[in-house]
Motif scaffolding. Sequence first.
Motif, PDB file in Angstrom:
ATOM      1  N   ILE A 127       0.829  -1.207   0.000  1.00 46.74           N
ATOM      2  CA  ILE A 127       0.000   0.000   0.000  1.00 46.74           C
ATOM      3  C   ILE A 127       0.863   1.257   0.000  1.00 46.74           C
ATOM      4  O   ILE A 127       0.621   2.195  -0.758  1.00 46.74           O
ATOM      5  CB  ILE A 127      -0.965  -0.014   1.207  1.00 46.74           C
ATOM      6  CG1 ILE A 127      -2.156  -0.939   0.912  1.00 46.74           C
ATOM      7  CG2 ILE A 127      -1.457   1.384   1.540  1.00 46.74           C
ATOM      8  CD1 ILE A 127      -3.152  -1.052   2.044  1.00 46.74           C
ATOM      9  N   SER A 128       1.894   1.287   0.859  1.00 48.05           N
ATOM     10  CA  SER A 128       2.733   2.489   0.966  1.00 48.05           C
ATOM     11  C   SER A 128       3.472   2.778  -0.339  1.00 48.05           C
ATOM     12  O   SER A 128       3.561   3.934  -0.772  1.00 48.05           O
ATOM     13  CB  SER A 128       3.751   2.312   2.089  1.00 48.05           C
ATOM     14  OG  SER A 128       3.124   2.016   3.309  1.00 48.05           O
ATOM     15  N   ALA A 139       3.145   6.023  -2.762  1.00 46.61           N
ATOM     16  CA  ALA A 139       4.302   6.853  -3.097  1.00 46.61           C
ATOM     17  C   ALA A 139       4.431   7.041  -4.608  1.00 46.61           C
ATOM     18  O   ALA A 139       4.670   8.157  -5.097  1.00 46.61           O
ATOM     19  CB  ALA A 139       5.570   6.209  -2.534  1.00 46.61           C
ATOM     20  N   ALA A 140       4.260   5.965  -5.356  1.00 43.68           N
ATOM     21  CA  ALA A 140       4.394   6.035  -6.813  1.00 43.68           C
ATOM     22  C   ALA A 140       3.314   6.906  -7.431  1.00 43.68           C
ATOM     23  O   ALA A 140       3.593   7.719  -8.332  1.00 43.68           O
ATOM     24  CB  ALA A 140       4.331   4.622  -7.397  1.00 43.68           C
ATOM     25  N   ALA A 176       0.084   7.036   4.974  1.00 41.77           N
ATOM     26  CA  ALA A 176       0.894   6.791   3.776  1.00 41.77           C
ATOM     27  C   ALA A 176       0.665   7.875   2.733  1.00 41.77           C
ATOM     28  O   ALA A 176       1.620   8.385   2.126  1.00 41.77           O
ATOM     29  CB  ALA A 176       0.570   5.417   3.193  1.00 41.77           C
ATOM     30  N   ASP A 177      -0.588   8.244   2.513  1.00 48.32           N
ATOM     31  CA  ASP A 177      -0.882   9.284   1.526  1.00 48.32           C
ATOM     32  C   ASP A 177      -0.304  10.637   1.951  1.00 48.32           C
ATOM     33  O   ASP A 177       0.213  11.395   1.119  1.00 48.32           O
ATOM     34  CB  ASP A 177      -2.391   9.401   1.310  1.00 48.32           C
ATOM     35  CG  ASP A 177      -2.936   8.323   0.381  1.00 48.32           C
ATOM     36  OD1 ASP A 177      -2.135   7.642  -0.282  1.00 48.32           O
ATOM     37  OD2 ASP A 177      -4.172   8.146   0.333  1.00 48.32           O
ATOM     38  N   PHE A 180       3.962  14.837   1.216  1.00 52.09           N
ATOM     39  CA  PHE A 180       5.026  15.686   1.761  1.00 52.09           C
ATOM     40  C   PHE A 180       6.341  15.465   1.019  1.00 52.09           C
ATOM     41  O   PHE A 180       7.066  16.430   0.717  1.00 52.09           O
ATOM     42  CB  PHE A 180       5.204  15.407   3.256  1.00 52.09           C
ATOM     43  CG  PHE A 180       6.172  16.352   3.922  1.00 52.09           C
ATOM     44  CD1 PHE A 180       5.761  17.621   4.303  1.00 52.09           C
ATOM     45  CD2 PHE A 180       7.487  15.989   4.143  1.00 52.09           C
ATOM     46  CE1 PHE A 180       6.650  18.517   4.898  1.00 52.09           C
ATOM     47  CE2 PHE A 180       8.385  16.869   4.732  1.00 52.09           C
ATOM     48  CZ  PHE A 180       7.961  18.137   5.118  1.00 52.09           C
ATOM     49  N   VAL A 181       6.671  14.227   0.728  1.00 51.24           N
ATOM     50  CA  VAL A 181       7.901  13.945  -0.013  1.00 51.24           C
ATOM     51  C   VAL A 181       7.874  14.663  -1.356  1.00 51.24           C
ATOM     52  O   VAL A 181       8.876  15.268  -1.773  1.00 51.24           O
ATOM     53  CB  VAL A 181       8.086  12.423  -0.210  1.00 51.24           C
ATOM     54  CG1 VAL A 181       9.178  12.130  -1.231  1.00 51.24           C
ATOM     55  CG2 VAL A 181       8.409  11.751   1.123  1.00 51.24           C
ATOM     56  N   CYS A 182       6.734  14.631  -2.018  1.00 53.79           N
ATOM     57  CA  CYS A 182       6.626  15.320  -3.313  1.00 53.79           C
ATOM     58  C   CYS A 182       6.771  16.832  -3.147  1.00 53.79           C
ATOM     59  O   CYS A 182       7.399  17.504  -3.983  1.00 53.79           O
ATOM     60  CB  CYS A 182       5.291  14.981  -3.967  1.00 53.79           C
ATOM     61  SG  CYS A 182       5.159  13.268  -4.521  1.00 53.79           S
ATOM     62  N   ARG A 183       6.216  17.379  -2.094  1.00 60.39           N
ATOM     63  CA  ARG A 183       6.360  18.818  -1.841  1.00 60.39           C
ATOM     64  C   ARG A 183       7.818  19.178  -1.613  1.00 60.39           C
ATOM     65  O   ARG A 183       8.309  20.213  -2.092  1.00 60.39           O
ATOM     66  CB  ARG A 183       5.517  19.219  -0.635  1.00 60.39           C
ATOM     67  CG  ARG A 183       4.004  19.179  -0.878  1.00 60.39           C
ATOM     68  CD  ARG A 183       3.255  19.539   0.398  1.00 60.39           C
ATOM     69  NE  ARG A 183       3.555  20.903   0.799  1.00 60.39           N
ATOM     70  CZ  ARG A 183       3.458  21.351   2.055  1.00 60.39           C
ATOM     71  NH1 ARG A 183       3.131  20.515   3.028  1.00 60.39           N
ATOM     72  NH2 ARG A 183       3.718  22.606   2.338  1.00 60.39           N
ATOM     73  N   VAL A 184       8.527  18.330  -0.858  1.00 56.94           N
ATOM     74  CA  VAL A 184       9.949  18.568  -0.609  1.00 56.94           C
ATOM     75  C   VAL A 184      10.744  18.526  -1.919  1.00 56.94           C
ATOM     76  O   VAL A 184      11.580  19.397  -2.189  1.00 56.94           O
ATOM     77  CB  VAL A 184      10.504  17.529   0.388  1.00 56.94           C
ATOM     78  CG1 VAL A 184      12.028  17.557   0.411  1.00 56.94           C
ATOM     79  CG2 VAL A 184       9.961  17.795   1.786  1.00 56.94           C
ATOM     80  N   LEU A 185      10.479  17.525  -2.744  1.00 57.87           N
ATOM     81  CA  LEU A 185      11.193  17.397  -4.017  1.00 57.87           C
ATOM     82  C   LEU A 185      10.940  18.598  -4.923  1.00 57.87           C
ATOM     83  O   LEU A 185      11.866  19.127  -5.558  1.00 57.87           O
ATOM     84  CB  LEU A 185      10.774  16.099  -4.715  1.00 57.87           C
ATOM     85  CG  LEU A 185      11.187  14.792  -4.026  1.00 57.87           C
ATOM     86  CD1 LEU A 185      10.559  13.597  -4.749  1.00 57.87           C
ATOM     87  CD2 LEU A 185      12.703  14.651  -3.981  1.00 57.87           C
ATOM     88  N   ASN A 186       9.699  19.032  -4.980  1.00 56.23           N
ATOM     89  CA  ASN A 186       9.380  20.190  -5.826  1.00 56.23           C
ATOM     90  C   ASN A 186       9.999  21.476  -5.278  1.00 56.23           C
ATOM     91  O   ASN A 186      10.436  22.345  -6.051  1.00 56.23           O
ATOM     92  CB  ASN A 186       7.862  20.340  -5.952  1.00 56.23           C
ATOM     93  CG  ASN A 186       7.248  19.281  -6.856  1.00 56.23           C
ATOM     94  OD1 ASN A 186       7.919  18.739  -7.730  1.00 56.23           O
ATOM     95  ND2 ASN A 186       5.981  18.967  -6.655  1.00 56.23           N
TER      96      ASN A 186
END
Length: 489
Positions: A14-15, A19-20, A395-396, A401-407
């Motif tokens: 699920i996680s 993420a993907a 998980a969502d 948050f990871v995507c926000r950090v990357l952007n």
Amino acid sequence: MSEHLDVLIIGAGISGISAAWHLQDRCPSKTYAILERRENMGGTWDLFKYPGIRSDSDMFTLGFRFKPWTSATAIAGGPSILEYIKEAAAENGIDKNIRSNHKVVSADWSDADNRWTVTVDRNGEEGKITCSFLFACSGYYNYDEGYSPKFEGSEDFAGTIVHPQHWPEDLEYAGKKIVVIGSGATAVTLIPALIQNGAGHVTMLQRSPTYIASQPEVDPIAAKINEYLPEKTAHVLNRWRSIAYTTAMYQVARKFPEYFKKGLRTMAERRLPEGFDFDKHFSPTYKPWDQRLCIAPNGDLFKAIRRGTADVVTDTVERFTPEGIKLSSGEVLKADIIVTATGLNMQLLGGLVPTINGEPIDLTSLMTYKGLMFSGIPNFAITFGYTNASWTLKADLVSEFVCRVLNYMDANGFDNVVPEHPGDAVDELPFMDFTPGYFQRSMHLLPKSGSRAPWRLKQNYLLDLRLIRQGKVDDEALHFTKHRAALKV
């Protein structure tokens, strides 16, 4: 020459699927792959094969935010959940990025190269992949081995001993006497299913009671909502109705434990036989939600006890005997099959011990940032779900948050982010305020949490919406830098 990817995800449960999806949606230019050590995707829902395997959270929140759970069945069986996960991956093209039978052996961060080098075992063949960001979505327990305490005399037992994590698909149990050792979610799930599938009689042998709540398997309100509203609207409404209800029930349980316990007792006693010793068998000494609350869909466990096809014994094991189990009270429980539903072995990162510049990291010296990054480890995140709500809700949020950090890093020219340990400014606390055996057995191996945000790990989705989804990325606790090699002219 090793392959390089922007993001490497470990785990296709699920996680990992969450993420993907978020990467594809929010960071479409990023290259990524999911490394899955097993042959099939699905994580927990592909691993466990014991009868009755099902969710212990409602599917309106265990389901993804981005893919509606269209059924009114709130407590779903494992095969249905696995099919749902596979559909989510296929519909979004995520399955094409899953690399099965890829076991992560090691992961080393290089300051000089500003990247991770991940070593994988592909059916005995070693390979290396480098990535700019490593995202651990491998769950929280050991997939290879469940927790099985040593029972004296186990070699003397003439029957079959089974751990639910390694359930033999050819196990014949029709008409057999079965003793299930344990009183957690697995035991509460397994016992009614064994009876429904023809077991002769099943005894739940527990050292101490667990809180168990009766809950409708099919949500009648959700059924009406699904009938009259468009699919996406129904999904949002069912999801938020469930979030509000479960959050409220948790708060009631923590603030008014006696009132909550009385409600559980009333639900159980309606279904149990008259005169049943509820206090002995279903009234724990700890407070509700010190450990996870178990769910009995439609009160199935209590009904089985009332019918006489199941019973509960609260005692401790003295030893196994050829015919069954001798208890400390002197009673002998006869059995053809003994199921040791004694729990999991907790294991962060799937057993991986990451290194920095070739040096091992002492996880116990680290502090968790928002429950999703570790102090001192660059370009790294982990998904660890809620203990009092569905795993997927967290998980969502972590994936977002990871995507926000990357952007944010891309927009500002950064290529390195690391949470900085707050030092003496924040008191250290255990990783999580949670008391089940599998947590307590492993607490000394885990990172710490802090006494205040953003280092404090709170089991509250609504608070996390502010902290994780709405909180600023440019946080003083996060240190963003540009790799020195990039500064060379």
